[in-house]
Design a protein around this motif. Structure first.
Motif, PDB file in Angstrom:
ATOM      1  N   LEU A 385       0.843  -1.200   0.000  1.00 13.21           N
ATOM      2  CA  LEU A 385       0.000   0.000   0.000  1.00 13.21           C
ATOM      3  C   LEU A 385       0.882   1.255   0.000  1.00 13.21           C
ATOM      4  O   LEU A 385       1.583   1.534   0.975  1.00 13.21           O
ATOM      5  N   CYS A 386       0.839   2.002  -1.107  1.00 13.98           N
ATOM      6  CA  CYS A 386       1.531   3.286  -1.220  1.00 13.98           C
ATOM      7  C   CYS A 386       0.480   4.360  -1.459  1.00 13.98           C
ATOM      8  O   CYS A 386       0.246   4.784  -2.600  1.00 13.98           O
ATOM      9  N   ALA A 387      -0.189   4.787  -0.398  1.00 16.53           N
ATOM     10  CA  ALA A 387      -1.249   5.798  -0.515  1.00 16.53           C
ATOM     11  C   ALA A 387      -0.623   7.171  -0.314  1.00 16.53           C
ATOM     12  O   ALA A 387      -0.838   7.833   0.710  1.00 16.53           O
ATOM     13  N   THR A 388       0.159   7.613  -1.291  1.00 15.92           N
ATOM     14  CA  THR A 388       0.934   8.833  -1.171  1.00 15.92           C
ATOM     15  C   THR A 388       1.205   9.404  -2.552  1.00 15.92           C
ATOM     16  O   THR A 388       1.136   8.685  -3.555  1.00 15.92           O
ATOM     17  N   PHE A 389       1.545  10.698  -2.603  1.00 14.59           N
ATOM     18  CA  PHE A 389       1.923  11.300  -3.881  1.00 14.59           C
ATOM     19  C   PHE A 389       3.444  11.316  -4.053  1.00 14.59           C
ATOM     20  O   PHE A 389       3.962  11.815  -5.048  1.00 14.59           O
ATOM     21  N   CYS A 390       4.168  10.750  -3.076  1.00 15.33           N
ATOM     22  CA  CYS A 390       5.632  10.743  -3.127  1.00 15.33           C
ATOM     23  C   CYS A 390       6.131   9.461  -3.800  1.00 15.33           C
ATOM     24  O   CYS A 390       5.366   8.722  -4.399  1.00 15.33           O
ATOM     25  N   THR A 391       7.408   9.209  -3.655  1.00 22.21           N
ATOM     26  CA  THR A 391       8.022   8.061  -4.310  1.00 22.21           C
ATOM     27  C   THR A 391       7.426   6.758  -3.796  1.00 22.21           C
ATOM     28  O   THR A 391       7.255   6.595  -2.589  1.00 22.21           O
ATOM     29  N   PRO A 392       7.130   5.804  -4.674  1.00 20.52           N
ATOM     30  CA  PRO A 392       6.664   4.501  -4.179  1.00 20.52           C
ATOM     31  C   PRO A 392       7.786   3.792  -3.442  1.00 20.52           C
ATOM     32  O   PRO A 392       8.959   4.065  -3.666  1.00 20.52           O
ATOM     33  N   TYR A 393       7.424   2.887  -2.556  1.00 21.74           N
ATOM     34  CA  TYR A 393       8.436   2.197  -1.753  1.00 21.74           C
ATOM     35  C   TYR A 393       8.000   0.766  -1.544  1.00 21.74           C
ATOM     36  O   TYR A 393       6.864   0.502  -1.150  1.00 21.74           O
ATOM     37  N   ASP A 394       8.933  -0.171  -1.815  1.00 17.08           N
ATOM     38  CA  ASP A 394       8.533  -1.579  -1.763  1.00 17.08           C
ATOM     39  C   ASP A 394       9.511  -2.462  -0.989  1.00 17.08           C
ATOM     40  O   ASP A 394       9.468  -3.677  -1.105  1.00 17.08           O
ATOM     41  N   VAL A 395      10.412  -1.854  -0.195  1.00 10.95           N
ATOM     42  CA  VAL A 395      11.365  -2.663   0.568  1.00 10.95           C
ATOM     43  C   VAL A 395      10.730  -3.018   1.906  1.00 10.95           C
ATOM     44  O   VAL A 395      10.680  -2.212   2.832  1.00 10.95           O
ATOM     45  N   ARG A 396      10.233  -4.236   1.981  1.00  4.37           N
ATOM     46  CA  ARG A 396       9.547  -4.649   3.203  1.00  4.37           C
ATOM     47  C   ARG A 396      10.538  -4.863   4.338  1.00  4.37           C
ATOM     48  O   ARG A 396      11.657  -5.314   4.128  1.00  4.37           O
ATOM     49  N   GLY A 397      10.096  -4.558   5.542  1.00  3.23           N
ATOM     50  CA  GLY A 397      10.921  -4.762   6.719  1.00  3.23           C
ATOM     51  C   GLY A 397      10.087  -4.653   7.968  1.00  3.23           C
ATOM     52  O   GLY A 397       8.852  -4.747   7.920  1.00  3.23           O
TER      53      GLY A 397
END
Length: 705
Positions: A385-397
């Motif tokens: 879930l990237c509910a933002t207007f900024c850079t997407p991010y997919d590094v789970r931790g």
């Protein structure tokens, strides 16, 4: 007279302060010892009282209109004869009338002189705008506001917290009897702190309590001067039940559907960026573009209004100008949406306080929880879930990070990308018109995907709510806080020493520590703590051992350990002999253990294994010096292997490393991080500071033997 009657009478008379005799009545009711005293209405009566109480005595003006008695010349100390008392009575009256001609005067207080040889301390309480009733303790007397050696805790104060306050001031050693002096009665002093906490908790109308000086010695603690201010009862903070908060936050972080109000097909628009991030980020739920002028956006059917969407909507992301938000929020509320993510600015942060109040009222009326306004949105990686207007991010931790500032949020994002620090969540809270840190902590507390929480905050809406939530979370996982506004903004205007001492940051600092929170001094510190703490096992005890290949690094690492509140182990003789068997004769055992720079990898391996294998050692700090004999990557691979092998044997301890050398130490440090050993190049302070942060959490969580 009952304490409540005393307070109500003062307030009915329009007074903000109790007189000294009234303050004494409250003290008596709560078992707070005060000197023998009486109220005199004439010089002769003052002399008679002095004879009964026992000379020498102190005289103090009693007037509801004179709060600062010393400034009015209304205090005389050490009067030793009846004649001195008579003359003192007349002098005090004359001084008081000269200071405030129209002041009401109830008489003169005749008080037993106490404090011969006792230590002067201050015990008090203030009403803090963030945390409510707060108890203070510190060095007292006339230098109290100069020295400012004081500490704070939430009221009421438990016995353990009260005793901890005695050790929390810089002059704690004086209380224990420095230079052969008799120590104070710690139990009596702690009991006095507890009683002040109960007093202000039982009577919320008490704004401040100032017992200064309190004379403390081996026989007990006596409050020589009592000043109590009263006012209106503070408004109680309304809090939702924890179960309800958790239900709402779960729908927000694990939504089955997300509507984007103001969705757009036009590149560069916020509504377009939010849509693109949701789609490209791989969010698996329904994505619902809301735009009254479009039938389709980015391949998805668009709706004129959220009311037109079939089925339930869990989250609505607002990407429309502030002036349109209220009307759209009404529709969202009527739809039964759980969370409104308010990206738009233009509310309280720009002076539009009324506009923010309006949307808060709408959200509360409909039971919608609102993030923001004025935020970048939020990420929750377990749900893509990237509910933002900024850079997407997919590094789970396993780290959840929140920020009150968009700029800090982007720093969090950039740092996590550069270091490959996986996150479970990144959340903007902005103006915190509704959802704040304690709501988020309630979710992260039970979130199995989150192992540590780091929060940037500028203020707290509900300090006690935050403390309650943080205390629960800290039992299981670290909570790291970067509190902006660390420098003193000036003490608030107050009618007592205690109030003047209650600078905003000092109260925050002490109470965050009371809650078990790890406070970070700066942004990079917060991010490094967040990155490192989940990697490190919790220590089981306080004994820290330094193993170094360079004597200079060993000295700096020792200094850093002291600064971080760590305990360097006193190496017992048998362990000392065991270390010496592995190091050259010109090396140094003890602590730090200096193996010298020319040693081969085997010396590092043997000494590190010894430290990890001995149950008396609880944490290792490694100092590496770049040499040809043991190059950086050889050191890194060796340490990673040894630590992993020892952990397999059950020797699970935190290990941190400082690497000094040419640029190769950067790669070596990164390798160690990737293999569960916190390591930094070119610094002795940072690895030890991270270890210190882990220790602060472990102490708060009760994990140390």
């Amino acid at each position: 007279m009952d304490p409540r009657q005393v307070i109500e009478r003062a307030r009915a008379e329009g007074r903000a302060a109790l007189t000294a005799p009234e303050g004494r009545l409250l003290c008596e009711a709560y078992g707070i010892a005060t000197p023998g005293e009486g109220l005199a209405g004439s010089a002769e009566e003052a002399a008679e009282l002095a004879g009964k109480i026992g000379l020498p005595v102190v005289l103090k003006i009693v007037s509801p209109d004179i709060l600062h008695k010393t400034d009015a010349g209304g205090v005389l100390v050490g009067l030793r004869t009846p004649e001195e008392v008579r003359q003192g009575y007349d002098t005090i009256l004359a001084n008081a009338r000269a200071h405030a001609a129209g002041a009401r005067i109830d008489g003169v207080q005749v008080q037993q002189l106490v404090g011969g040889g006792g230590l002067e301390v201050i015990v008090g309480a203030v009403t803090d705008p963030t945390f409510g009733k707060v108890v203070a303790f510190g060095l007292g007397g006339v230098l109290v506001e100069v020295l400012k050696d004081v500490t704070f805790r939430l009221a009421p104060v438990s016995g353990d917290d009260a005793l901890a306050m005695l050790d929390d001031i810089r002059a704690a050693e004086v209380l224990r009897g420095a230079r052969g002096a008799e120590p104070v009665d710690r139990a009596a002093l702690a009991a006095l702190i507890e009683r002040v906490g109960r007093l202000v908790t039982d009577h919320p109308e008490i704004v401040e309590v100032d017992l200064n000086p309190v004379f403390a010695d081996a026989r007990g603690a006596v409050a020589a001067d009592v000043r109590i201010l009263v006012g209106d009862r503070p408004e109680e903070v309304a809090r939702l039940p924890r179960e309800e908060i958790l239900r709402q936050m779960t729908r927000i972080f694990k939504p089955r559907s997300v509507a984007v109000i103001g969705a757009s097909a036009e590149t560069g628009k916020i509504g377009n960026s939010v849509m693109r991030n949701l789609i490209d980020g791989g969010y698996r739920g329904r994505i619902l573009p809301i735009n009254p002028k479009a039938d389709e956006i980015m391949g998805l059917p668009a709706y004129k209004s959220v009311a037109d969407v079939p089925g339930e909507v869990d989250v609505a992301v607002f990407a429309i100008p502030a002036k349109f938000v209220a009307a759209a929020l009404e529709e969202v509320g009527e739809k039964g949406v759980a969370g409104a993510v308010m990206i738009p600015s233009g509310f309280a942060e720009t002076g539009n306080v009324e506009g923010q109040k309006e949307i808060v009222e709408i959200a509360r009326r409909h039971g919608v929880r609102m993030l923001g306004p004025n935020i970048y949105g939020y990420y929750y990686t377990p749900e893509n879930l990237c509910a933002t207007f900024c850079t997407p991010y997919d590094v789970r931790g396993s780290v959840a990070l929140t920020s009150q500032s968009g700029g800090i949020g982007m720093a969090i994002l950039g740092f996590s990308r550069t270091t490959r620090m996986g996150v479970s969540a990144i959340v903007g809270v902005g103006n915190k018109a509704d959802v704040d840190e304690d709501d988020l902590l309630t979710f992260f507390e039970q979130d199995d995907n989150t192992k540590a929480v780091a929060m940037h905050l500028e203020d707290l809406k509900d300090g006690r709510g935050f403390v309650d939530a943080a205390r629960r979370v800290v039992r299981q996982k670290p909570v790291i806080v970067l509190k902006a506004g660390r420098t003193a903004m000036g003490a608030r205007a107050a009618g007592s020493h205690t109030g003047a001492l209650a600078g905003d940051d000092k109260v925050y600092d002490d109470i965050l520590r009371q809650a078990g929170v790890v406070r970070a001094p700066g942004l990079n510190d917060m991010l490094e703590y967040a990155r490192a703490l989940p990697l490190m096992p919790a220590p089981q005890g306080e004994n820290v051992v330094i193993i170094t290949g360079a004597g200079g690094s060993g000295v700096l690492l020792s200094d850093a350990c002291v600064d971080a509140g760590l305990t360097l182990m006193e190496i017992p003789p048998d362990l000392d002999a065991a270390f010496r068997a592995y190091i050259p004769p010109f090396g140094a055992a003890g602590n730090p253990i200096d193996i010298t720079g020319g040693e081969p990898p085997a010396t590092y391996e043997n000494t590190i294994r010894l430290g990890l294998g001995d149950d008396r050692v609880h944490a290792l700090v490694l100092g590496y010096w770049h040499t040809i004999v043991t190059p950086p990557m050889v050191f890194a691979e060796l340490v990673a292997r040894v630590v992993a092998e020892e952990r397999e044997k059950g020797n699970v301890k935190p290990v941190v490393a400082s690497l000094a050398g040419d640029t190769e130490v950067e790669e070596a440090s990164e390798y160690l991080f990737q293999h569960g050993v916190v390591a930094y190049p070119y610094t002795t302070e940072k690895p030890v500071a991270v270890l210190g942060a882990k220790y602060r959490w472990a102490r708060a969580a009760g994990l140390l033997r």
